[in-house]
Write an enzyme that holds these catalytic residues in place. Sequence first.
Site, PDB file in Angstrom:
ATOM      1  N   GLU A  47       0.817  -1.208   0.000  1.00 31.07           N
ATOM      2  CA  GLU A  47       0.000   0.000   0.000  1.00 31.07           C
ATOM      3  C   GLU A  47       0.856   1.266   0.000  1.00 31.07           C
ATOM      4  O   GLU A  47       0.811   2.081   0.934  1.00 31.07           O
ATOM      5  CB  GLU A  47      -0.966  -0.020   1.183  1.00 31.07           C
ATOM      6  CG  GLU A  47      -1.961  -1.159   1.066  1.00 31.07           C
ATOM      7  CD  GLU A  47      -3.148  -1.061   2.006  1.00 31.07           C
ATOM      8  OE1 GLU A  47      -3.019  -0.450   3.073  1.00 31.07           O
ATOM      9  OE2 GLU A  47      -4.209  -1.616   1.669  1.00 31.07           O
ATOM     10  N   GLU A  54      -6.468  -8.159  -1.026  1.00 21.33           N
ATOM     11  CA  GLU A  54      -6.938  -8.226   0.362  1.00 21.33           C
ATOM     12  C   GLU A  54      -8.424  -7.908   0.411  1.00 21.33           C
ATOM     13  O   GLU A  54      -8.914  -7.072  -0.356  1.00 21.33           O
ATOM     14  CB  GLU A  54      -6.239  -7.174   1.237  1.00 21.33           C
ATOM     15  CG  GLU A  54      -4.758  -7.342   1.431  1.00 21.33           C
ATOM     16  CD  GLU A  54      -4.174  -6.232   2.311  1.00 21.33           C
ATOM     17  OE1 GLU A  54      -4.930  -5.615   3.101  1.00 21.33           O
ATOM     18  OE2 GLU A  54      -2.978  -5.964   2.199  1.00 21.33           O
TER      19      GLU A  54
HETATM   20  C1  GLA Z   1      -4.365  -2.879   4.623  1.00 24.60           C
HETATM   21  C2  GLA Z   1      -2.970  -3.440   4.774  1.00 24.60           C
HETATM   22  C3  GLA Z   1      -2.923  -4.675   5.617  1.00 24.60           C
HETATM   23  C4  GLA Z   1      -3.839  -4.559   6.798  1.00 24.60           C
HETATM   24  C5  GLA Z   1      -5.233  -4.279   6.316  1.00 24.60           C
HETATM   25  C6  GLA Z   1      -6.254  -4.233   7.428  1.00 24.60           C
HETATM   26  O1  GLA Z   1      -5.019  -3.272   3.505  1.00 24.60           O
HETATM   27  O2  GLA Z   1      -2.352  -3.696   3.541  1.00 24.60           O
HETATM   28  O3  GLA Z   1      -1.589  -4.872   6.035  1.00 24.60           O
HETATM   29  O4  GLA Z   1      -3.395  -3.541   7.617  1.00 24.60           O
HETATM   30  O5  GLA Z   1      -5.241  -3.051   5.684  1.00 24.60           O
HETATM   31  O6  GLA Z   1      -7.542  -4.060   6.922  1.00 24.60           O
END
Ligand code: GLA
Length: 664
Positions: A149, A306
Amino acid sequence: MQTGKFLYGGDYNPEQWLDRPDILEQDLDLMQQAHVNVVSLGIFSWTVLEPEEGVYHLDWLAEIIDKLHARGIQTILATPSATRPAWMAHKYPEVRRVRADRVRELYNRRHNYCYTSPIYREKVRAINEKLAQRFGDHPAVILWHISNEMGGECHCPLCQEEFRRWLQNRYGSLAALNKAWNTRFWSHDYSDWAQIESPAPQGENAIQGLTLDWKRFVSSRHVDFFRFERDVVRQFAPNARFTTNMMYRFHDIDYYEMAKEVDVVSWDSYPTWHKPTETVEETALDTALMHDLYYSLKNKPFILMESTPSFTNWQPISKQKKPGIAMLSALQVIAHGSDSVCYFQWRASRGAEEKLHGAVVGHDGRTDARPFREAEEIGRTLPKLTQSLGVHRIKQAAIVHDWNNMWAIEGSCGPRNAGMGYWKELALHYNGLARAGITVDFVNQESSLEGYGLLVLPMVYLLQEDFAQKVCRFAENGGTVVVTYWSGVVDETDLCRLGDTPYGLTQLLGLRRTEIDSMYDGELRRCVMVSQPDKTATHASILCEVAALNETDPAEPLMVYDEDYFAGCPALTVHSYGKGQAYYMASRFEPEFYNEFYETACRKAGLASCKPEHLAPGVLATLRGELLFLQNCGDKPATLPDGGELAVYGTAVYQTGETLQRIL
Ligand code: GLA
Ligand code: ZN
């Protein structure tokens, strides 16, 4: 990626459980039970991989990758750059970011390294080389997950220097820069490159060309960092494939630029289901919009990296996904062009910030817990849809979403500093099209428009001259164009266009803007169709543009304002241009307006809806290749085309062709 199956799994953090080999062993069994075939490893593992400077421990990771592989589970391997060890942050302060207020951060959190620091790059190079040497040709490693991210900005002296170099490269001379930013305003002309500093709360924040270029620069730094990391890995793993996980409505990085560098686009999706302010159908559409944006970046299938199997712990209120929503979201992302369903995370952490975040396996480790049962069911279902794996989508309508434009809108003062609602505007058009059963892509001002029948320009405030010309040619050749208010206002450096606006589109639209009146939140102006002047058609809000029709070849008003000093002025017009049509929307209308508008406009544009007739409202229809997905996002069971019943949150999948054959 050619894996022959939908990737199914998620983030796995075994480094948090190295003292519990029993749990790691159990994970392998449970993953198999849940039909998991991929995990993302190593995202936050730096302190275990390099506990002391230059001392590398990779055996534990190799062992885990091998054990997973032996069970048929592949690995998406991350580089650990998203979070660095405390020893590094203390020894080398320059790796820590400096905030906009010029305070250097202490060692903290994650996603906050200086992307310019030569020392940070050296450290990342060293660890990435070790990983690539060891795992570069490992048969289990199917994809590299660069960092995590990426985003945010650093205002340190190194970044300031780099920014000035970037500007020199872009403008060549200070005279050109001063002109492009109109720095004569308030006598802010620069006479030395060294005077230029990044925007700051206590510093410069009135030169909007500077703010816009700073955003471009920060975005380009992230893309540069990605490229740097990728190329380090590539040296040792020439066949490796790469991604980095993108985010919801993310502003910091021009993802079109990032997409040029990745092999496959991936993103992290965390819709806030069951908000009292939104229906499930609206949340589903909001999510679909993002799926379609990420599909569009490369015009090919993407990866859902995710999602939560149950709930998050960072949103204002973290609600549980109600029974059925996990399946609905999983099948929705497949329908919109994903080749995976992945979760954050496999097993819940015991402590620290994310200990209360949902996971497939909770702290109780039970397989009869709902998240696990639902994950198992999804894992069992995905292989039934393998025929849509890797399958592209048809091209029908495109909505312009351009990072430069979004940044420029946000950086400007006026006409509504209370919020322009850019994403809201996008969603109104998207929802209208999606509800009509039309496949929607997104384009920016560099994209090809080939293959589309309808093109929407929602609030394209920063409109490039060459793109305006492209839009006109698109209509000339038979395309349908929809242009909204607040379009064609400024050029690439945020200088107002001189002459008639929407700049470059006045001939296409058959009108010009004469005024813009801003509305307070909740202020509405009645509109009526020209053909039905006695009946309220919708209400205008946010910004009401007043337009004058061209004297020669004017647009035809379809709807007019019916109150205020601009009563009788066009609110919606249509104009024939070449073989095509151009609509103009002078304001933001109520959501229902867009449903009807796009149903009619798409029919007239000859775009075929994938939506079977007589579906109950709330049932969304999405086409991927030959598979038609019908998803009931309403609050009542719905009747299917074959007479069957679709439960609330249920999905029916059909093979299309002469007749519809239900396959799920
Ligand atoms: C983000 C991060 C993860 C985690 C999630 C929690 O997407 O990439 O490492 O922190 O949020 O929802
Ligand atoms: Zn920096």
